[in-house]
Design a protein around this motif. Structure first.
Motif, PDB file in Angstrom:
ATOM      1  N   LEU A  88      45.399  43.759  46.470  1.00 39.56           N
ATOM      2  CA  LEU A  88      45.390  42.458  45.747  1.00 39.56           C
ATOM      3  C   LEU A  88      46.658  42.553  44.683  1.00 39.56           C
ATOM      4  CD1 LEU A  88      41.782  42.357  44.481  1.00 39.56           C
ATOM      5  CD2 LEU A  88      42.870  41.532  46.377  1.00 39.56           C
ATOM      6  N   GLN A 274      46.274  35.479  39.836  1.00 44.18           N
ATOM      7  CA  GLN A 274      45.222  36.419  40.260  1.00 44.18           C
ATOM      8  C   GLN A 274      44.907  37.315  39.406  1.00 44.18           C
ATOM      9  OE1 GLN A 274      48.419  35.806  41.312  1.00 44.18           O
ATOM     10  NE2 GLN A 274      49.322  38.151  41.525  1.00 44.18           N
ATOM     11  N   VAL A 277      41.925  35.439  37.602  1.00 48.88           N
ATOM     12  CA  VAL A 277      40.958  34.918  38.499  1.00 48.88           C
ATOM     13  C   VAL A 277      40.065  36.083  39.123  1.00 48.88           C
ATOM     14  CG1 VAL A 277      40.645  33.789  40.926  1.00 48.88           C
ATOM     15  CG2 VAL A 277      42.340  32.787  39.318  1.00 48.88           C
ATOM     16  N   TYR A 278      40.710  37.126  39.432  1.00 47.78           N
ATOM     17  CA  TYR A 278      39.837  38.382  40.190  1.00 47.78           C
ATOM     18  C   TYR A 278      39.088  38.906  39.069  1.00 47.78           C
ATOM     19  CZ  TYR A 278      42.840  37.874  44.302  1.00 47.78           C
ATOM     20  OH  TYR A 278      43.343  37.477  45.492  1.00 47.78           O
TER      21      TYR A 278
END
Length: 309
Positions: A88, A274, A277-278
């Motif tokens: 990720l 991200q 977001v994650y």
């Protein structure tokens, strides 16, 4: 003289008591089976349960699942895109984002579970004592509850956590000191209703001690709403802990915690969304799962719904 068989307690001697207790046990097992059947038919509740079990498994096996050390800093890899080494990507310090999310599951669930346990340890004895004893004891406990309920819960927890200083332990203590009042009020109301039932009066007539009446006859009958409330509040507690960590009062660096990760990623929202977001998706998914399971348990344990089966 004997009490009705539905009460589960007899007065004419031990045989009547044993017979009634057996019938009461049969009814209880039947109600439990009906509740489980209703829960099994609720697809959304089962979805929530599956998600929760998966999250718990991730938390338990985090050291074996995480691909990298969650606190290892590698500035040469800061804000790296997803790849083979970092599925990720990395954060602003070059730490593996996926590993931090996995370990954050362990921190968030453990903190919320410990806070909920502390809430139960405070609220169940005080709520039961207030409802069963009544009088001055009830008035004293309920006045404390009224005073605490006069303040917004999260704001009061924020003040307490800010006074105690940053740290997960202080956040758990602050939430426990604020959250128990709702449980105590629910438990008190249930105890007030249950203690006037025939089986409680019969147990008292048999000479059962007060502690025996509370533990064997009253508490088992007030656990259902408490279980539902606790399931729903697990999501709320995770959300509150994440919020306090986002404000800098909870987990401190380098501890991987979802709320703290949101705060760390805030300055990089434009270049690396991200990072926010994650962790936000993790919080939303777990809170939603507990809400779905809590709603399903509430419907499954509803006696009116069970009697319609």
């Amino acid at each position: 003289m004997s009490i009705s068989k539905n009460s589960g307690v007899g007065v004419a001697g031990y045989p009547a008591t044993v017979e009634s207790a057996g019938q009461a046990g049969t009814v209880s097992r039947g109600l439990l089976a009906a509740a489980l059947e209703r829960l099994w038919q609720d697809k959304l509740a089962l979805l929530g349960l599956v998600i929760i079990l998966a999250v718990v498994a991730v938390a338990v096996f985090a050291p074996y699942i995480a691909p990298n050390d969650p606190v290892k800093v590698d500035l040469a890899q800061r804000l790296a895109p997803p790849g083979a080494q970092y599925p990720l990507g990395t954060d602003h310090l070059g730490r593996c984002l996926l590993s931090r999310l996995i370990y954050g599951t362990r921190v968030s669930l453990a903190t919320a579970a410990l806070a909920l346990s502390a809430i139960m340890l405070i609220s169940i004895p005080l709520g039961t004592l207030a409802g069963y004893c009544g009088g001055r004891v009830d008035n004293a406990i309920m006045r404390v509850v009224d005073v605490l309920l006069a303040f917004p819960g999260l704001i009061l927890a924020l003040v307490i956590a800010g006074t105690l200083g940053p740290g997960l332990l202080n956040v758990m203590l602050a939430l426990s000191l604020v959250w128990w009042v709702g449980y105590a009020r629910v438990i008190r109301g249930m105890v007030l209703s249950v203690k006037e039932k025939e089986f409680v009066l019969a147990a008292r007539a048999c000479g059962t001690c007060e502690m025996g009446i509370i533990t064997r006859h009253i508490l088992p009958n007030v656990l259902s709403p408490v279980i539902v409330l606790a399931t729903l509040d697990m999501g709320k507690l995770i959300l509150a802990i994440s919020g306090l960590s986002f404000l800098g009062l909870g987990a401190q660096p380098p501890t991987p915690e979802w709320g703290a990760m949101l705060n760390d990623g805030r300055p990089y929202m434009q270049v690396a969304p991200q990072l926010m977001v994650y962790p936000g998706l993790c919080i939303m998914t777990v809170v939603l799962a507990f809400n779905l399971l809590g709603d399903g348990l509430r419907d499954a344990l509803d006696p009116r719904g069970i009697t319609r089966l």
